[in-house]
Design a protein around this motif. Structure first.
Motif, short mmCIF file in Angstrom:
data_model
loop_
_atom_site.label_atom_id
_atom_site.label_comp_id
_atom_site.label_asym_id
_atom_site.label_seq_id
_atom_site.Cartn_x
_atom_site.Cartn_y
_atom_site.Cartn_z
N LEU A 182 0.73 -0.77 -0.10
CA LEU A 182 -0.14 0.11 0.11
C LEU A 182 0.76 1.62 0.14
N ARG A 183 1.76 1.43 0.78
CA ARG A 183 3.07 2.69 0.91
C ARG A 183 2.93 2.86 -0.87
N THR A 184 3.49 2.25 -2.34
CA THR A 184 3.20 2.46 -3.29
C THR A 184 1.96 3.31 -4.22
N LEU A 185 1.05 3.17 -3.27
CA LEU A 185 -0.08 3.73 -3.53
C LEU A 185 -0.27 5.28 -3.68
N ASN A 186 -0.92 5.69 -4.88
CA ASN A 186 -0.94 7.21 -4.57
C ASN A 186 -2.62 7.87 -4.26
N ASP A 187 -2.89 9.04 -3.24
CA ASP A 187 -3.90 9.02 -3.01
C ASP A 187 -5.15 9.17 -3.50
N ILE A 190 -5.85 5.28 -3.28
CA ILE A 190 -5.94 5.01 -1.27
C ILE A 190 -7.58 5.56 -1.47
N ALA A 191 -8.36 6.53 -2.44
CA ALA A 191 -9.12 6.90 -2.09
C ALA A 191 -10.66 6.03 -2.86
N MET A 192 -9.87 5.51 -3.75
CA MET A 192 -10.68 4.12 -4.77
C MET A 192 -10.98 2.96 -3.56
N GLY A 193 -9.94 2.66 -3.09
CA GLY A 193 -10.27 1.31 -1.92
C GLY A 193 -11.22 1.56 -0.72
N PHE A 194 -10.86 3.35 -0.22
CA PHE A 194 -12.14 3.42 0.27
C PHE A 194 -13.67 3.54 0.26
N SER A 195 -14.10 3.40 -0.67
CA SER A 195 -15.41 3.04 -1.68
C SER A 195 -15.91 2.44 -1.18
N GLU A 196 -15.26 1.21 -1.00
CA GLU A 196 -15.61 -0.54 -0.45
C GLU A 196 -15.55 -0.12 0.80
N ILE A 197 -14.20 0.02 1.21
CA ILE A 197 -14.71 -0.33 3.10
C ILE A 197 -16.02 0.99 3.79
N ILE A 198 -16.18 1.76 2.44
CA ILE A 198 -17.06 3.08 3.61
C ILE A 198 -18.44 1.89 2.93
N ASN A 219 -6.93 10.76 11.12
CA ASN A 219 -5.45 11.11 9.67
C ASN A 219 -4.98 11.54 8.62
N LYS A 220 -6.05 12.30 8.24
CA LYS A 220 -6.44 12.88 7.29
C LYS A 220 -5.46 12.36 6.34
N LYS A 221 -4.20 12.74 5.91
CA LYS A 221 -3.63 12.53 4.57
C LYS A 221 -2.09 11.59 4.60
N ASP A 222 -2.23 11.32 5.99
CA ASP A 222 -1.13 11.14 6.83
C ASP A 222 -1.68 8.84 6.61
N PHE A 223 -1.39 8.81 5.58
CA PHE A 223 -1.70 7.45 5.93
C PHE A 223 -0.72 6.15 6.14
N GLN A 224 0.37 6.68 6.58
CA GLN A 224 1.07 5.24 7.89
C GLN A 224 0.59 5.55 8.82
N LYS A 225 -0.09 6.21 8.75
CA LYS A 225 -0.74 6.32 10.25
C LYS A 225 -2.33 5.53 10.62
N TYR A 226 -2.74 5.20 9.40
CA TYR A 226 -3.70 4.37 9.23
C TYR A 226 -3.38 2.69 10.13
N PRO A 227 -4.89 2.29 10.56
CA PRO A 227 -4.29 0.62 11.30
C PRO A 227 -5.15 -0.36 10.33
N TRP A 228 -3.74 -0.59 9.09
CA TRP A 228 -4.32 -0.74 8.21
C TRP A 228 -4.81 -2.31 8.30
N GLU A 229 -4.53 -3.05 8.83
CA GLU A 229 -4.46 -4.47 9.09
C GLU A 229 -5.70 -4.63 9.62
N GLU A 230 -6.21 -3.33 10.73
CA GLU A 230 -7.68 -3.72 11.22
C GLU A 230 -8.12 -3.48 10.17
N ILE A 231 -8.55 -2.52 9.56
CA ILE A 231 -9.12 -2.22 8.69
C ILE A 231 -9.91 -2.43 6.94
N ILE A 232 -8.78 -3.34 6.79
CA ILE A 232 -8.22 -4.67 5.97
C ILE A 232 -9.58 -5.68 6.75
N TYR A 233 -9.02 -6.16 8.06
CA TYR A 233 -9.30 -7.64 8.31
C TYR A 233 -11.09 -7.36 9.02
#
Ligand SMILES: NC(=O)c1ccc[n+]([C@@H]2O[C@H](COP(=O)([O-])OP(=O)(O)OC[C@H]3O[C@@H](n4cnc5c(N)ncnc54)[C@H](O)[C@@H]3O)[C@@H](O)[C@H]2O)c1
Length: 375
Positions: A182-187, A190-198, A219-233
């Protein structure tokens, strides 16, 4: 000894696991950081006669060393490089892949490996589901969209303007969601993925919706701080629970996952697939919410909450003006969720409470289209 080392590594990497039982295939999903090597190893290589790797062209450029490592472990299989655009999700393109599979003597003991976003996953999954009546495939999703809404028992390709019209109920045997990609994805990605997360949060519960809302706001656009494991799980738990409850998509649980997707399919088709899936899903959720308001089941507050989170994630809430309403209605009738020309739609009463509204009056659809860009 090897097992002990693996157990230790799993603990270190805070590995999350989802085991899914489906009538046709069981699926294991792993979510964690730097975990590809844990699963793409010699014992996996020994399980299959041979492999074929389908990889996204951009991912191959960025992660060439990692992919070379995967190739080496799997016995240097052939690689098919795919351009990640919706033209690749068509029967014409599948013909080319079939040719390569036959040339490479794939058998029922072979295995496909898909590395890339949702486009690569759908193409590989669809071909794996029909090649010799179905052979195994492994998915290493590299976009937020393909991780947080990873393939669970549904793969599809499109035909002309009909999105995902040909497909199979089919799953990878193994899905490796490695957060490291995920670290090489642009903003925008990341937004595209959030559509399904929402979407998953909206159909699940107010609690989960609020968790996603506060993650975005804090966290706004500070994506490093996002709890990705929890969000995706959590996203994949919601998806897999609904898929397991209703594996043949008959009792309407599974259809909850199509919230926002009917209008999204229409928009994607009408735009000639220029509109990205994530953007279309965001607009589709707004459309379903307008219909839910107009049939009197959704409060203004829930509508505004959903609209706000879509904006906060950097997704669109305004649709292209030039769309022809007649064509929209025709495409609605042709979507998989509709029967006999009747328009059906997943609607939402509140977060965690969805239903299927059948045979919606065309006037309601037309009104929702008129209102769309004004609210
Ligand atoms: N079958 C399913 O359950 C399912 C679920 C969700 C989406 N989908 C399908 O997936 C498609 C959308 O998927 P998507 O949004 O992943 O699009 P995509 O596959 O086109 O990938 C988006 C872009 O990200 C790039 N990319 C991929 N990984 C990267 C990385 N780690 N770093 C930098 N760039 C990277 C790709 O090269 C591409 O340009 C749609 O066709 C949708 O219908 C299917």
């Amino acid at each position: 000894m090897k097992n002990l080392v693996n157990m230790f590594l799993r603990k270190q990497q805070k590995l999350k696991t989802i085991n899914i039982s489906l009538p046709r295939k069981n699926q294991r999903i792993f979510i964690g950081r730097n975990i590809v090597d844990l699963f793409i190893n010699e014992s996996l290589a020994k399980k299959y006669f041979n492999f074929i790797i389908l990889v996204d062209s951009n991912v191959l450029c960025i992660y060439r060393n990692d992919i070379d490592k995967i190739k080496k472990v799997l016995g240097n299989p052939k690689i098919i490089v795919i351009e990640p655009n919706e033209d690749s999700k068509t029967l014409n393109f599948l013909n080319l892949i079939f040719e390569r599979c036959c040339q490479n003597k794939l058998s029922r003991k072979s295995c496909f490996v898909a590395i890339g976003g949702g486009i690569i996953g759908d193409i590989t999954g669809f071909i794996a589901s029909i090649y010799m009546r179905g052979i195994d495939f492994i998915f290493i999703p590299t976009t937020l969209m393909a991780q947080a809404d990873t393939i669970i028992d549904k793969v599809a390709i499109s035909h002309k303007s009909l999105k995902n019209i040909a497909g199979s109920f089919y799953s990878p045997v193994l899905t490796i969601c490695d957060i490291n990609f995920l670290r090489t994805l642009n903003d925008k990605e990341i937004a595209m993925g959030f559509s399904e997360i929402i979407k998953h949060a909206a159909i699940d519960s107010e609690k989960h919706f609020n968790f996603i809302k506060s993650t975005l706001k804090n966290n706004k656009k500070d994506f490093q701080k996002y709890p990705w494991e929890e969000i995706i799980y959590k996203s994949l738990k919601i998806k897999s629970d609904l898929a397991q409850k209703d594996p043949f998509d008959e009792s309407n649980y599974h259809k909850g996952l199509s919230y926002g997707h009917t209008f999204a399919n229409v928009l994607e088709g009408m735009s000639g697939f220029k509109l990205r899936h994530g953007e279309a899903v965001a607009l589709g959720m707004k459309f379903s919410a307008i219909v839910s308001r107009n049939v009197g089941i959704m409060s203004k507050n829930i509508f505004n909450e959903q609209n706000d989170i879509i904006k906060e994630a950097g997704l669109p809430t305004v649709m292209p003006k030039s769309l022809n309403k007649k064509t929209i209605l025709e495409l609605f009738k042709k979507d998989k969720i509709s029967d006999n020309g009747e328009i059906n739609l997943v609607v939402l009463e509140k977060f965690g409470k969805f239903s299927i509204k059948k045979n919606i009056d065309h006037k309601i659809i037309k009104k929702a289209l008129e209102l769309f860009n004004t609210i």
